[in-house]
Design an enzyme around this catalytic site. Structure first.
Site, PDB file in Angstrom:
ATOM      1  N   GLY A 208       0.839  -1.209   0.000  1.00  0.00           N
ATOM      2  CA  GLY A 208       0.000   0.000   0.000  1.00  0.00           C
ATOM      3  C   GLY A 208       0.863   1.245   0.000  1.00  0.00           C
ATOM      4  O   GLY A 208       2.058   1.182  -0.287  1.00  0.00           O
ATOM      5  N   ASN A 209       0.253   2.377   0.284  1.00  0.00           N
ATOM      6  CA  ASN A 209       1.035   3.613   0.426  1.00  0.00           C
ATOM      7  C   ASN A 209       0.363   4.506   1.464  1.00  0.00           C
ATOM      8  O   ASN A 209      -0.682   4.156   2.007  1.00  0.00           O
ATOM      9  CB  ASN A 209       1.191   4.318  -0.934  1.00  0.00           C
ATOM     10  CG  ASN A 209      -0.144   4.682  -1.536  1.00  0.00           C
ATOM     11  OD1 ASN A 209      -0.905   5.455  -0.970  1.00  0.00           O
ATOM     12  ND2 ASN A 209      -0.451   4.092  -2.696  1.00  0.00           N
ATOM     13  N   TYR A 210       0.978   5.659   1.739  1.00  0.00           N
ATOM     14  CA  TYR A 210       0.527   6.487   2.867  1.00  0.00           C
ATOM     15  C   TYR A 210      -0.648   7.406   2.541  1.00  0.00           C
ATOM     16  O   TYR A 210      -1.042   8.220   3.365  1.00  0.00           O
ATOM     17  CB  TYR A 210       1.674   7.357   3.371  1.00  0.00           C
ATOM     18  CG  TYR A 210       2.788   6.570   4.024  1.00  0.00           C
ATOM     19  CD1 TYR A 210       2.559   5.857   5.190  1.00  0.00           C
ATOM     20  CD2 TYR A 210       4.070   6.546   3.475  1.00  0.00           C
ATOM     21  CE1 TYR A 210       3.577   5.138   5.797  1.00  0.00           C
ATOM     22  CE2 TYR A 210       5.089   5.830   4.079  1.00  0.00           C
ATOM     23  CZ  TYR A 210       4.836   5.131   5.235  1.00  0.00           C
ATOM     24  OH  TYR A 210       5.831   4.422   5.836  1.00  0.00           O
ATOM     25  N   ALA A 276      -3.762   7.692  -5.161  1.00  0.00           N
ATOM     26  CA  ALA A 276      -2.367   7.248  -5.232  1.00  0.00           C
ATOM     27  C   ALA A 276      -2.413   5.761  -5.561  1.00  0.00           C
ATOM     28  O   ALA A 276      -2.460   4.904  -4.673  1.00  0.00           O
ATOM     29  CB  ALA A 276      -1.677   7.494  -3.900  1.00  0.00           C
TER      30      ALA A 276
END
Ligand code: CTP
Length: 401
Positions: A208-210, A276
């Site tokens: 995943g990402n932030y 994102a």
């Protein structure tokens, strides 16, 4: 029009304060979220219990809440508000507002507010007619505040003249009409992608990402506030958005987001690709949890995800507007310009992780917009809500071409 709006209702120490209970009730009934702030004197005229019961939120009147010691942030409240209405506004509060005398929670919030401010003066006729009051009201009007004129009638002093607070039903109607007048996107359809995507590795893990989704949700709120029907396709985020014009489609992976976007894109007037999206997914998702003892140096093979913005924009019809985002750490302008062309966008919003206050998880953002026509628009660091206003202002111009 008031559904989902955040309204700060300021109450000051005047006899008309009891009528503000009706205003709070009307706003809540119309679906607004109301935060009441009372000056210390207002509490002599109407009890905070009445107002917290009607608004469903504890009333704020001090900088600190006595029993918890919690600091009430006027800055947060000022940013939270979509509108602030001060009713009744006494001569004293009007003077404090006009001259920045920030000695109570209400005036500090007023000075922090980015939202439109309405005030409904209420006082005795001679106070109202005094050149000082008239001058202060002129100052406040000059600063862009909306003064809801008091009426003529019998006053608390039993004198008859101008100074009675406008009736709560009419104050409500002024607010409602104000929000109705901002409906520049009425009838338009806007698709927004938001948040991160999660790419499964095995049943318990993902890549995943932030991304928090805050920017995409702020854009959805702003478009819906202007009357657009918004389809918000969001990855996994911890955010809520209750707006009758927003249809939320929850997805997890880039493939699911791609599918949802392609399903809805054709009927949209505009699309903002704010998500994102993970660029890669796992080639072979494990059906069982990957165990440590059997894998000394596990290697996960990745394959490319679809480029959602590019594949939607490839089928763009004339008049459809597409907007992208670029989050960069280096070569910012070059990369953003490249994505603008490559993804067939009308404009792209660049945020650089090198700028303080920009990027993931923050409540603020600092952006530069590059347009297809070659214009560069630079903006200061702002709350994501106000960045959304800037972006939707530009989007609205493109959509009305
Ligand atoms: N985007 C998308 N689908 C992807 C990747 C990106 O729709 N698979 C969109 C984003 O929502 C954003 C824009 O494309 O509006 C740019 O995203 P970004 O991740 O910066 O671009 P990439 O093309 O992935 O380039 P890179 O990661 O190499 O910087």
């Amino acid at each position: 029009m008031l559904q989902g709006k955040h309204i700060v209702v300021g109450i000051t120490g005047g006899i008309a304060a009891y009528k503000t209970a009706t205003l709070v009730r009307l706003l809540v009934k119309a679906g607004a979220e109301v935060q009441v702030i009372m000056t210390p004197n207002a509490r002599e005229f109407i009890t905070p219990v009445t107002l917290s019961t009607l608004s469903g939120k504890p009333v704020i009147s001090e900088f600190f809440t006595a029993n918890t010691g919690q600091w009430n942030s006027h800055v947060d409240l000022g940013l939270w508000a979509d509108a602030m209405v001060i009713a009744p506004a006494t001569a004293s509060t009007i003077a404090k507002m006009a001259h920045g005398v920030a000695d109570n929670m209400l005036v500090t919030t007023y000075l922090s507010a980015k939202a439109p401010v309405f005030l409904a003066p209420a006082m005795d006729l001679d106070m109202m007619a005094h050149p000082t009051t008239r001058h202060n009201l002129d100052l406040l009007r000059g600063y862009g505040n909306h003064v809801i004129e008091p009426r003529e009638g019998e006053l608390a002093s039993h004198l008859v003249g101008k100074g009675r607070m406008e009736e709560p039903e009419n104050i409500f109607a002024v607010l409602d009409a104000f929000f109705a007048s901002r409906q520049e996107l009425a009838g338009k359809k806007v698709l927004i992608t938001a948040g991160p995507t999660h790419e499964r590795i095995d049943p318990v893990r993902f890549i995943g990402n932030y991304s928090s989704g805050k920017m995409g949700f702020a854009l959805a709120q702003e478009c819906a506030d202007r009357g657009a029907h918004v389809t918000l396709v969001t990855g996994p985020v911890a955010l809520r958005l209750a707006h009758p014009l927003v249809t939320r489609v929850d997805v997890t992976s880039a493939d699911e987001m791609h599918q949802a976007v392609m399903e809805h894109f054709g009927e949209q007037d505009a699309a903002i690709f704010c998500a994102a999206v993970a660029d890669y997914k796992v080639a072979n998702v494990a059906t069982k949890k990957i165990k440590r003892e059997h894998n000394e140096n596990p290697i996960i093979e990745l394959v490319k995800n679809p480029d959602i913005a590019a594949s939607a924009a490839a089928s763009k019809r004339s008049g459809q507007v597409t907007v992208g985002f670029a989050l960069e750490t280096d070569n910012e302008e070059f990369n953003a310009q490249d994505k603008l062309q490559r993804k067939n966008l009308d404009f792209i919003v660049l945020n650089s992780l090198r700028d303080k206050g920009a990027g993931f998880q923050t409540d603020t953002n600092k952006v530069t917009i590059f347009t297809r026509e070659g214009d560069t628009l630079r903006y200061d660091t702002k709350s994501k809500r106000l960045v959304a206003v800037d972006i939707v202002d530009l989007l609205t111009k493109y959509m009305s071409r």
